[in-house]
Design an enzyme around this catalytic site. Structure first.
Site, PDB file in Angstrom:
ATOM      1  N   ASP A 263       0.829  -1.203   0.000  1.00  0.00           N
ATOM      2  CA  ASP A 263       0.000   0.000   0.000  1.00  0.00           C
ATOM      3  C   ASP A 263       0.862   1.251   0.000  1.00  0.00           C
ATOM      4  O   ASP A 263       0.544   2.245  -0.672  1.00  0.00           O
ATOM      5  CB  ASP A 263      -0.913  -0.021   1.226  1.00  0.00           C
ATOM      6  N   ASP A 366      -8.969  -0.907   3.118  1.00  0.00           N
ATOM      7  CA  ASP A 366      -8.472  -0.542   4.443  1.00  0.00           C
ATOM      8  C   ASP A 366      -9.416  -1.038   5.534  1.00  0.00           C
ATOM      9  O   ASP A 366      -8.971  -1.553   6.568  1.00  0.00           O
ATOM     10  CB  ASP A 366      -8.303   0.980   4.528  1.00  0.00           C
TER      11      ASP A 366
END
Length: 448
Positions: A263, A366
């Site tokens: 990420d 997330d």
């Protein structure tokens, strides 16, 4: 991925609307001069700019003409951060709700803690007495899982780059159908079985149909914002429960660490896939698909790039020479004038809605990996509540720090690295240090 949506500049140009004052107070000299011809206005603005630079003083009338009466830039920035704090708190609520749903399900429904299968993306088993072999298998499973995620992300970016919107919408609709119908049917059946609630199949199917149909309409078409947010939270919780059930224990922890690193690279690298996706959406003045993003507030479409007004029939704010020195943001990049959609009815002189509703956007991935971390902490090992609460607090602390960095840098930032790092540290330290210490105190009947 975490993004903060706010306009680059809240200042308005000096026109009939922004320079309205009471009849008793005299009109500022700068506003009167601003109504002169174009050439005189430019000369006056240049003369005022040079005079301010030589004297080192700011003309307070300048802020009145710009629509910010007597407000210096520092105060404007301070108000911007205060206004965004409401949406920061609004983002804590859905993250907390998603993790609560996952933990409550893990603690009550035995189905999601039973290990009776693995995902196809994690083919290597961990049922081996050798620690080295188990660690190797978990690393291999992680490499395969991360490779699949990278490949799917790049595939999505390529489709978006070449405007294959119908294919992307079909892909997202099929995923939503599976989550809202199939996974909901399995989840509801296991919950009813756990709590020994009898329900006939027609009623169960009707309930699942109503739940899924309303969710598809809210996510992919129109619906109340609160209802859309609730469905996105439920989708994230269902996906997290699937990962918790079918991911091997060691592989899950290694995957969480690897996905946070990925990420970081995907969002911050110049050629990262997620960064390219956000930049492409900004260049085209298009919102990212709502099935992939959770938004804390309703955001109206406002141009974020320098577009041709004649090509889309938009209304562009007139150029003001006074704003030339303020046309660059803190990173040295030009802040282009915003382009607003024309009003549906009325005349050109009618007031436009120039205030963009700010909000913080957080990717559903997330939500999923936050919940996977907390759910794994509740399901594996001792399942101690101290460990679960420690991971929960660690994720919120990391999210708070990420939002603080977001308010400073004002660009898309990865939301996983800080929270997942804190979560892993808190999990292993609590499970290996705090829990044995608390067990020893309890066995000796000592209370602190």
């Amino acid at each position: 991925m975490l993004t903060f949506m706010a306009s680059d500049s809240e200042e308005e140009v000096c026109d009939e609307r922004t320079s309205l004052m009471s009849a008793e107070s005299p009109t500022p000299r700068s506003c009167q001069e601003g109504r002169q011809g174009p050439e005189d206005g430019e000369n006056t603005a240049q003369w005022r700019s040079q005079e301010n630079e030589e004297d080192g003083e700011e003309d307070p009338d300048r802020y009145i003409c710009s629509g910010v009466p007597g407000r210096p830039p520092g105060l404007e920035e301070e108000l911007t951060l205060k206004y965004g704090a409401k949406h920061v708190i609004m983002l804590f609520v859905p993250v907390t709700l998603c993790m609560i749903v996952v933990v409550a399900t893990i603690k009550s429904v035995r189905f999601y803690t039973e290990k009776n299968g693995q995902l196809i993306y994690t083919p290597f088993t961990e049922d081996t007495p050798s620690v080295g072999q188990r660690l190797l298998n978990s690393v291999l499973n992680t490499l395969i899982m991360i490779s699949v995620i990278v490949a799917m992300t790049i595939f999505l970016v390529v489709l978006y780059k070449y405007r294959c919107y119908k294919f992307i919408h079909g892909w997202l609709i099929m995923s939503s159908l599976m989550l809202l119908f199939l996974f909901t049917y399995i989840y509801l059946g296991e919950v009813l079985k756990t709590y020994n609630v009898a329900m006939d199949y027609p009623t169960l199917l009707l309930t699942v149909w109503n739940f899924g149909a309303v969710g598809m309409v809210c996510i992919h078409w129109k619906g109340p914002l609160v209802l859309q947010q609730a469905y996105l939270i439920m989708i994230s919780a269902l996906m997290a429960l699937v990962f918790i059930k079918y991911l091997p224990e060691w592989s899950a922890w290694v995957i969480l660490g690897a996905i946070s690193v990925y990420d970081l690279v995907a969002v911050l690298c110049p050629k990262g896939p997620l960064r390219m996706l956000v930049e492409t959406a900004q260049e085209r003045n298009e919102p990212i698909f709502p099935a992939l993003i959770y938004s804390s507030a309703m955001v109206w479409t406002v141009g974020m790039a320098k577009l041709d007004p004649s090509s889309q029939g938009a209304l562009q704010l007139p150029y003001d020479p006074e704003m030339e020195e303020d046309s660059y943001d803190s990173f040295g990049e030009p802040s282009y004038p915003e382009v607003f959609e024309p009003p549906l009815t009325g005349y050109p002189g009618e007031e436009l809605e120039e205030e963009e509703e700010r909000g913080v956007k957080l990717g559903l991935g997330d939500f999923i990996f936050y919940s996977v971390l907390v759910g794994k902490a509740a399901a594996t090992g001792s399942g101690d509540w101290n460990t679960t609460l420690a991971c929960f607090v660690a994720i919120l602390i990391g999210l708070c720090l990420t939002l603080l960095l977001l308010a400073v840098f004002k660009k898309a930032l990865p939301a996983l690295p800080i929270s997942i790092t804190f979560g892993l540290i808190f999990y292993f330290s609590t499970d290996n240090l705090v829990r044995p210490f608390m067990d020893t105190l309890a066995s000796h009947q000592l209370y602190i």
